[in-house]
Design an enzyme around this catalytic site. Structure first.
Site, PDB file in Angstrom:
ATOM      1  N   LYS A  84      41.630  30.266  46.708  1.00 55.73           N
ATOM      2  CA  LYS A  84      42.795  30.928  46.583  1.00 55.73           C
ATOM      3  C   LYS A  84      42.607  32.415  46.905  1.00 55.73           C
ATOM      4  O   LYS A  84      41.460  32.882  47.152  1.00 55.73           O
ATOM      5  CB  LYS A  84      42.708  31.124  44.869  1.00 55.73           C
ATOM      6  CG  LYS A  84      43.710  32.003  44.094  1.00 55.73           C
ATOM      7  CD  LYS A  84      43.742  31.726  42.486  1.00 55.73           C
ATOM      8  CE  LYS A  84      44.548  32.629  41.871  1.00 55.73           C
ATOM      9  NZ  LYS A  84      44.298  32.223  40.134  1.00 55.73           N
ATOM     10  N   SER A 159      48.228  31.832  38.148  1.00 49.69           N
ATOM     11  CA  SER A 159      48.413  32.450  39.254  1.00 49.69           C
ATOM     12  C   SER A 159      47.687  31.559  40.333  1.00 49.69           C
ATOM     13  O   SER A 159      48.184  31.819  41.438  1.00 49.69           O
ATOM     14  CB  SER A 159      47.642  33.548  39.250  1.00 49.69           C
ATOM     15  OG  SER A 159      46.343  33.665  39.097  1.00 49.69           O
ATOM     16  N   SER A 183      45.245  30.797  34.480  1.00 51.76           N
ATOM     17  CA  SER A 183      45.576  30.688  35.535  1.00 51.76           C
ATOM     18  C   SER A 183      45.180  29.642  36.377  1.00 51.76           C
ATOM     19  O   SER A 183      45.449  28.928  37.464  1.00 51.76           O
ATOM     20  CB  SER A 183      45.413  31.883  36.392  1.00 51.76           C
ATOM     21  OG  SER A 183      46.188  32.893  36.105  1.00 51.76           O
TER      22      SER A 183
END
Length: 471
Positions: A84, A159, A183
């Site tokens: 990520k 996220s 997330s």
């Protein structure tokens, strides 16, 4: 690319096939595929899927291809994955989903990328997220949003949106995700994946997360199978183990103990929960009962102040990011380029700064509430999110801050509790909405009881196999 105009995926008859990560390890060890073939297939799938779902932040395809030919002793050696884009990977920029600065290539791997390297995962690049990970939908103003491959008119959650979209769409079997308010679990729920937020400290996090006054962020992966998540935790534990936590070990099957399950379907604030979400959660409770577990209704184990305290703390973090941007990312940082959600949160942080010290104290003590629940129960069952997956635009930061924050707080009403307490929690894709999109149901347990969650997750996965996008 396969599917319909709304549902897309990249699964096909190549080296990756329909395998999960553990299945690819078995294929590699049997000599039926090579590491180079897996990386090449994953790169090709990513190139086909990304123009539709928009999950790619930065790539290192050529480097990954070179690495695939080097020997490696890690369990996952040769399995392709992504990190990520809020965690450093050597040679790639870490943009944090914002246009407020121009990131330069990282000079070293962060802690997460180092763990991935020790495990042998081949990192293809970085995946997109919402700005600084503050929103539950990645819809940057002026740029393509991250879409779920299950229905491209809808958000992939956030996220960890890009990671989840690529795993669900078949580009890679698992990918890095982290969770500071849901997330890992939210995009897992939206994309029909397994999303385990480990116990605080179970998996190493990058320095920025470790330095928070309340360490709400936990790192892990999103995957398509319980065994992949279990294998990742097992291997990560071999690379690093917090001596203060009981070991997870090698979890490969359901546990024998019948559990006492607390069923919760109401939010702390009284925010509405969609009827189909309540029905899915209650149905999961009946499934657990049919497997011999005892399920009884309960209330969310958190103080009434938690929702407001968490928002004030979230706003404090946004304020700190905005005020300290130049010190962190250089003189080119321009906070006026942050989106309306970040700016609105930062403004709230400045206006309510006087509340933050006491809010932090209350948040740090909130684990006492879950400890009381887990004195009488083994597992908590609740929704992952309070409603079905929103369409693109519903959480767009192009809207006024007041609109977006109200919608966020209503939708993301369950997941922050475990970020505050540090307890583990997992979202499992046990249901489907009326629109045909995945619905996640969340199980959580006491601090350190990650193994228990994996055992019950194995059991429900066997009893109700997860829906596959390619079917």
């Amino acid at each position: 690319m396969s599917g319909t105009p709304e549902r897309v995926h990249a699964f096909g008859d190549d080296a990756l096939g329909d395998h999960d990560a553990v299945g690819l390890v078995e294929e590699l060890r049997a000599g039926r595929v090579s590491r180079g073939e897996l990386v090449a297939a994953a790169v090709e799938r990513t190139r086909r899927l990304d123009p539709v779902v928009g999950g790619l932040a930065a790539e290192r395809f050529d480097v990954a291809a070179q690495e695939s030919h080097k020997p490696h002793a890690g369990y996952f050696a040769g399995v392709p994955s992504f990190v990520k884009d809020n965690s450093d990977v050597l040679g790639l920029p870490t943009q944090h989903g914002t246009r407020a600065f121009e990131a330069v290539p990282a000079v070293a791997d962060g802690d997460v990328a180092r763990v991935f390297g020790l495990l042998g995962l081949t990192v293809l690049g970085k995946t997109r997220l919402s700005e600084y990970g503050l929103s539950a939908s990645a819809e940057p103003v002026g740029e393509p949003p991250v879409r779920t491959p299950w229905h491209t008119a809808h958000t992939a959650g956030a996220s960890s949106s890009g990671s989840a979209a690529f795993v669900a769409g078949g580009a890679v079997p698992l990918a890095h995700a982290n969770d500071g308010g849901g997330s890992i679990r939210i995009p897992a729920a939206v994309n029909g994946l397994v999303g385990l937020k480990p116990t605080r400290g179970r998996v190493p996090s990058d320095r920025m997360n470790r330095e928070m006054p309340v360490k709400i962020v936990a790192d892990g992966v999103v995957s398509r199978s319980v065994r992949d998540t279990a294998a990742f935790l097992r291997e990560a534990e071999r690379a690093y183990h917090d001596p203060g936590l009981p070991p997870v070990g090698d979890v490969t099957r359901p546990g024998r103990k019948r559990l006492r399950v607390a069923l919760v379907t109401q939010t702390l604030t009284g925010a509405p929960v969609a009827p189909e979400v309540v029905a899915a959660t209650e149905d999961a409770g009946r499934l657990l009962e049919s497997l011999g577990h005892h399920v009884e209704p309960a209330s969310l184990p958190a103080p009434a102040s938690l929702a407001e305290d968490f928002l004030d703390y979230w706003a404090f973090l946004a304020m700190a990011i905005s005020a300290g941007g130049r010190r962190t990312w250089g003189r080119g940082y321009d906070r006026s380029r942050n989106d309306a959600l970040t700016r609105g949160l930062a403004a709230r942080g400045r206006s309510r700064l006087w509340r933050v010290p006491q809010a932090i104290v209350r948040l740090q003590r909130s684990h006492r509430h879950t400890a009381r629940l887990y004195a009488d129960h083994d597992v908590l069952l609740c929704p992952t999110v309070a409603g079905p997956t929103p369409e693109i635009g519903w959480l767009s930061p192009a809207q006024p801050y007041e609109t977006v924050i109200e919608r966020l707080l209503d939708w993301v009403a369950f997941t922050p509790v475990q970020n505050v307490t540090g307890d583990p929690a997992v979202s499992l894709p046990l249901a489907t909405s009326a629109a045909g999109l995945p619905l996640g149901v969340q199980l959580s347990a006491a601090r350190g009881r990650d193994r228990r969650l994996l055992e019950v997750a194995y059991e429900v996965e066997a009893a109700r196999p997860f829906a596959r996008i390619q079917d």
